[in-house]
Scaffold this active site. Structure first.
Site, PDB file in Angstrom:
ATOM      1  CG  PHE A  12      21.956  42.562  28.446  1.00  0.00           C
ATOM      2  CD1 PHE A  12      21.855  43.602  27.523  1.00  0.00           C
ATOM      3  CD2 PHE A  12      20.797  41.892  28.832  1.00  0.00           C
ATOM      4  CE1 PHE A  12      20.617  43.959  26.999  1.00  0.00           C
ATOM      5  CE2 PHE A  12      19.570  42.245  28.313  1.00  0.00           C
ATOM      6  CZ  PHE A  12      19.472  43.293  27.406  1.00  0.00           C
ATOM      7  CE1 TYR A 141      18.789  33.411  36.826  1.00  0.00           C
ATOM      8  CE2 TYR A 141      16.447  33.231  36.366  1.00  0.00           C
ATOM      9  CZ  TYR A 141      17.590  33.994  36.436  1.00  0.00           C
ATOM     10  OH  TYR A 141      17.547  35.319  36.125  1.00  0.00           O
ATOM     11  CE  LYS A 145      18.189  36.069  39.533  1.00  0.00           C
ATOM     12  NZ  LYS A 145      19.076  37.212  39.800  1.00  0.00           N
ATOM     13  CB  VAL A 171      15.791  41.824  30.089  1.00  0.00           C
ATOM     14  CG1 VAL A 171      16.249  43.252  29.814  1.00  0.00           C
ATOM     15  CG2 VAL A 171      15.088  41.723  31.445  1.00  0.00           C
TER      16      VAL A 171
HETATM   17  P1  NAD Z   1      24.681  39.100  32.231  1.00  0.00           P
HETATM   18  O1  NAD Z   1      25.226  37.712  32.269  1.00  0.00           O
HETATM   19  O2  NAD Z   1      24.948  39.934  31.044  1.00  0.00           O
HETATM   20  O3  NAD Z   1      25.141  39.905  33.523  1.00  0.00           O
HETATM   21  C1  NAD Z   1      25.484  39.301  34.748  1.00  0.00           C
HETATM   22  C2  NAD Z   1      26.795  39.909  35.219  1.00  0.00           C
HETATM   23  O4  NAD Z   1      27.154  39.304  36.477  1.00  0.00           O
HETATM   24  C3  NAD Z   1      27.952  39.644  34.251  1.00  0.00           C
HETATM   25  O5  NAD Z   1      28.681  40.841  34.027  1.00  0.00           O
HETATM   26  C4  NAD Z   1      28.810  38.611  34.976  1.00  0.00           C
HETATM   27  O6  NAD Z   1      30.177  38.692  34.614  1.00  0.00           O
HETATM   28  C5  NAD Z   1      28.533  38.969  36.420  1.00  0.00           C
HETATM   29  N1  NAD Z   1      28.763  37.847  37.348  1.00  0.00           N
HETATM   30  C6  NAD Z   1      28.355  36.561  37.203  1.00  0.00           C
HETATM   31  N2  NAD Z   1      28.766  35.839  38.250  1.00  0.00           N
HETATM   32  C7  NAD Z   1      29.426  36.682  39.069  1.00  0.00           C
HETATM   33  C8  NAD Z   1      30.113  36.535  40.314  1.00  0.00           C
HETATM   34  N3  NAD Z   1      30.188  35.334  40.946  1.00  0.00           N
HETATM   35  N4  NAD Z   1      30.700  37.622  40.875  1.00  0.00           N
HETATM   36  C9  NAD Z   1      30.651  38.827  40.248  1.00  0.00           C
HETATM   37  N5  NAD Z   1      30.043  39.034  39.076  1.00  0.00           N
HETATM   38  C10 NAD Z   1      29.435  37.976  38.495  1.00  0.00           C
HETATM   39  O7  NAD Z   1      23.113  38.941  32.494  1.00  0.00           O
HETATM   40  P2  NAD Z   1      21.952  40.026  32.498  1.00  0.00           P
HETATM   41  O8  NAD Z   1      20.933  39.559  31.528  1.00  0.00           O
HETATM   42  O9  NAD Z   1      22.504  41.403  32.395  1.00  0.00           O
HETATM   43  O10 NAD Z   1      21.346  39.781  33.955  1.00  0.00           O
HETATM   44  C11 NAD Z   1      21.470  40.755  35.011  1.00  0.00           C
HETATM   45  C12 NAD Z   1      20.574  40.314  36.168  1.00  0.00           C
HETATM   46  O11 NAD Z   1      19.209  40.293  35.758  1.00  0.00           O
HETATM   47  C13 NAD Z   1      20.842  38.904  36.702  1.00  0.00           C
HETATM   48  O12 NAD Z   1      20.670  38.921  38.092  1.00  0.00           O
HETATM   49  C14 NAD Z   1      19.788  38.056  36.052  1.00  0.00           C
HETATM   50  O13 NAD Z   1      19.510  36.890  36.788  1.00  0.00           O
HETATM   51  C15 NAD Z   1      18.638  39.024  36.049  1.00  0.00           C
HETATM   52  N6  NAD Z   1      17.597  38.715  35.059  1.00  0.00           N
HETATM   53  C16 NAD Z   1      17.875  38.799  33.728  1.00  0.00           C
HETATM   54  C17 NAD Z   1      16.859  38.529  32.813  1.00  0.00           C
HETATM   55  C18 NAD Z   1      17.086  38.593  31.333  1.00  0.00           C
HETATM   56  O14 NAD Z   1      16.135  38.304  30.602  1.00  0.00           O
HETATM   57  N7  NAD Z   1      18.253  38.965  30.856  1.00  0.00           N
HETATM   58  C19 NAD Z   1      15.574  38.203  33.272  1.00  0.00           C
HETATM   59  C20 NAD Z   1      15.351  38.097  34.637  1.00  0.00           C
HETATM   60  C21 NAD Z   1      16.361  38.393  35.531  1.00  0.00           C
HETATM   61  C1  UD1 Z   2      14.920  34.254  30.532  1.00  0.00           C
HETATM   62  C2  UD1 Z   2      16.251  34.708  31.113  1.00  0.00           C
HETATM   63  C3  UD1 Z   2      16.300  34.464  32.589  1.00  0.00           C
HETATM   64  C4  UD1 Z   2      15.093  35.135  33.214  1.00  0.00           C
HETATM   65  C5  UD1 Z   2      13.787  34.651  32.575  1.00  0.00           C
HETATM   66  C6  UD1 Z   2      12.637  35.486  33.118  1.00  0.00           C
HETATM   67  C7  UD1 Z   2      18.077  34.657  29.513  1.00  0.00           C
HETATM   68  C8  UD1 Z   2      19.189  33.851  28.947  1.00  0.00           C
HETATM   69  N1  UD1 Z   2      17.352  34.030  30.448  1.00  0.00           N
HETATM   70  O1  UD1 Z   2      14.759  32.818  30.603  1.00  0.00           O
HETATM   71  O2  UD1 Z   2      17.482  35.028  33.132  1.00  0.00           O
HETATM   72  O3  UD1 Z   2      15.055  34.935  34.588  1.00  0.00           O
HETATM   73  O4  UD1 Z   2      13.854  34.886  31.184  1.00  0.00           O
HETATM   74  O5  UD1 Z   2      11.466  35.258  32.401  1.00  0.00           O
HETATM   75  O6  UD1 Z   2      17.852  35.795  29.155  1.00  0.00           O
HETATM   76  N2  UD1 Z   2      14.454  29.483  22.636  1.00  0.00           N
HETATM   77  C9  UD1 Z   2      14.438  28.876  21.402  1.00  0.00           C
HETATM   78  N3  UD1 Z   2      15.597  28.868  20.670  1.00  0.00           N
HETATM   79  C10 UD1 Z   2      16.774  29.422  21.120  1.00  0.00           C
HETATM   80  C11 UD1 Z   2      16.778  30.032  22.396  1.00  0.00           C
HETATM   81  C12 UD1 Z   2      15.597  30.035  23.126  1.00  0.00           C
HETATM   82  O7  UD1 Z   2      13.413  28.342  20.972  1.00  0.00           O
HETATM   83  O8  UD1 Z   2      17.772  29.370  20.402  1.00  0.00           O
HETATM   84  C13 UD1 Z   2      13.193  29.534  23.399  1.00  0.00           C
HETATM   85  C14 UD1 Z   2      13.308  28.878  24.768  1.00  0.00           C
HETATM   86  O9  UD1 Z   2      13.029  27.505  24.686  1.00  0.00           O
HETATM   87  C15 UD1 Z   2      12.255  29.662  25.545  1.00  0.00           C
HETATM   88  C16 UD1 Z   2      12.277  31.051  24.916  1.00  0.00           C
HETATM   89  O10 UD1 Z   2      12.914  30.902  23.662  1.00  0.00           O
HETATM   90  O11 UD1 Z   2      10.980  29.112  25.365  1.00  0.00           O
HETATM   91  C17 UD1 Z   2      13.035  32.055  25.760  1.00  0.00           C
HETATM   92  O12 UD1 Z   2      14.286  31.472  26.096  1.00  0.00           O
HETATM   93  P1  UD1 Z   2      15.466  32.331  26.781  1.00  0.00           P
HETATM   94  O13 UD1 Z   2      15.684  33.586  26.043  1.00  0.00           O
HETATM   95  O14 UD1 Z   2      16.632  31.428  26.982  1.00  0.00           O
HETATM   96  O15 UD1 Z   2      14.847  32.785  28.176  1.00  0.00           O
HETATM   97  P2  UD1 Z   2      14.096  32.045  29.369  1.00  0.00           P
HETATM   98  O16 UD1 Z   2      14.502  30.615  29.486  1.00  0.00           O
HETATM   99  O17 UD1 Z   2      12.650  32.377  29.227  1.00  0.00           O
END
Ligand code: NAD
Ligand code: UD1
Length: 309
Positions: A12, A141, A145, A171
């Site tokens: 993503f 997790y 990190k 995000v």
């Molecule tokens: P995502 O799952 O869409 O992207 C992660 C990518 O890493 C995927 O393309 C997946 O195929 C790849 N991947 C997973 N395991 C792997 C491995 N062993 N080797 C190579 N590739 C691998 O998730 P995202 O939301 O785009 O997250 C990107 C980064 O941001 C991650 O490090 C995640 O922990 C961090 N992050 C995301 C959020 C959020 O809210 N989305 C918040 C905090 C931190």
């Molecule tokens: C998210 C990120 C994680 C990141 C963290 C940083 C994802 C999947 N996870 O975790 O990688 O490090 O933020 O702050 O993006 N919820 C519901 N119903 C649902 C899904 C979620 O009520 O169907 C609630 C959850 O209980 C939580 C909130 O929504 O309270 C956010 O959940 P989620 O989007 O999974 O993210 P985080 O667990 O906060």
């Protein structure tokens, strides 16, 4: 023109970063195992190395000739860390060490900008959370990190590799896969609410999150790569604005013109109650502009899901 390695680039956030790098004419190499990412997310011109970030040989090959690395590969789900503790650790922490080690083995002191997370703070009693708040992760997790941040300090201090860690808060944006049960709440709610399906709310729904639009994350990643600090640096990437899960559901229903059908489920294990970051330090150091407002970002997600863009 520069050459970048983006680990997790087919995911993503990574795919939005690749788009921005390609748009300015840079060369982009992606290392991704496609476990949650998709080849179709990648813009034309990106080279995909289909491999595991915890495989030392694959990573050593992938870093050859790069000017810097954006390290985003991870199993991004807090939930998955509960059911697959060691498996997520292998990718999330070992994979990060493997990247630093590959640069060391290749003799490359190029900058690494990596994704940390708000999850490093755990349940912080005071919000907004500044970078100096205690790091007390409550999930595997978040612990991994935090481990990434500690090893990044070693990479900088001992091996001369400039590092910037960015603690992303929640995000959201187009291309966050709504079909995965491990996806972020916004993609799940937008997909369900827009087709009139019920949503699950874990706990009372009054828990708050700091939802930050993916475009603002990309701006932060690009700015961080320019920093090349002598000391390892870590910043929050967030908006400073809290939104409860129930408020979020209400906003989405209003924008989608749909009725809300909420089922309350038990709270998730290891769940953080309030997660709202202070954006001040990161904004100043990285020169970032004001972040997108939630309703604009939500509209983009709904448009993307409706097949627009
Ligand atoms: P995502 O799952 O869409 O992207 C992660 C990518 O890493 C995927 O393309 C997946 O195929 C790849 N991947 C997973 N395991 C792997 C491995 N062993 N080797 C190579 N590739 C691998 O998730 P995202 O939301 O785009 O997250 C990107 C980064 O941001 C991650 O490090 C995640 O922990 C961090 N992050 C995301 C959020 C959020 O809210 N989305 C918040 C905090 C931190
Ligand atoms: C998210 C990120 C994680 C990141 C963290 C940083 C994802 C999947 N996870 O975790 O990688 O490090 O933020 O702050 O993006 N919820 C519901 N119903 C649902 C899904 C979620 O009520 O169907 C609630 C959850 O209980 C939580 C909130 O929504 O309270 C956010 O959940 P989620 O989007 O999974 O993210 P985080 O667990 O906060």
């Amino acid at each position: 023109m520069s050459t970048w390695l983006v680990t997790g680039g087919a995911g993503f956030i990574g795919s939005h970063l690749c788009e921005a790098l390609c748009a300015r004419g840079d060369t982009v190499r992606v290392l991704d195992d496609l476990s949650t990412g998709h080849r179709a997310n990648l813009p034309d011109g990106v080279t995909l190395v289909h491999g595991d970030v915890a495989d030392p040989d694959a990573v050593l090959e992938a870093v050859q000739g790069v000017d810097g690395c954006f390290h985003l590969a991870a199993i991004a789900s807090v939930e998955r860390g509960i059911t697959d503790w060691f498996g997520t650790h292998r990718t999330n922490l070992s994979g990060t060490i493997v990247l630093f080690e590959a640069l060391r083995r290749a003799g490359l002191q190029v900058p690494v900008v990596y994704a940390s997370s708000a999850a490093v703070y755990g349940d912080c009693p005071t919000v907004p959370i500044s970078e100096d708040a205690p790091r007390q992760p409550l999930s595997a997790y978040g612990a991994d990190k935090l481990g990434c941040e500690l090893h990044a300090r070693v990479a900088t201090h001992v091996h001369g590799i400039p590092t910037v860690g960015l603690r992303f808060f929640n995000v959201y944006g187009p291309r966050q896969d709504p079909r995965s049960p491990y996806s972020g709440v916004i993609s799940i709610f937008c997909e369900r609410i827009s087709r009139g399906a019920p949503i699950d709310v874990f706990g009372d729904g009054r828990q708050t999150r700091d939802f930050v639009y993916v475009g603002d994350i990309v701006a932060g990643l690009l700015a961080a790569m320019r920093l090349r600090p002598a000391e390892a640096a870590v910043f929050n990437l967030c908006t400073g604005r809290p939104t409860s899960v129930l408020e979020l559901a209400g906003h989405i229903a209003a924008l989608a013109g749909s009725a809300l059908d909420v089922t309350h489920r038990p709270p998730r294990a290891g769940e953080i109650r309030h997660s709202v970051g202070s954006p001040a330090r990161g904004r100043a150091a990285l020169g970032l502009v004001d972040p997108a407002v939630l309703s604009d970002g939500l509209r983009n997600v709904l448009d993307w899901m409706a097949g627009g863009r």
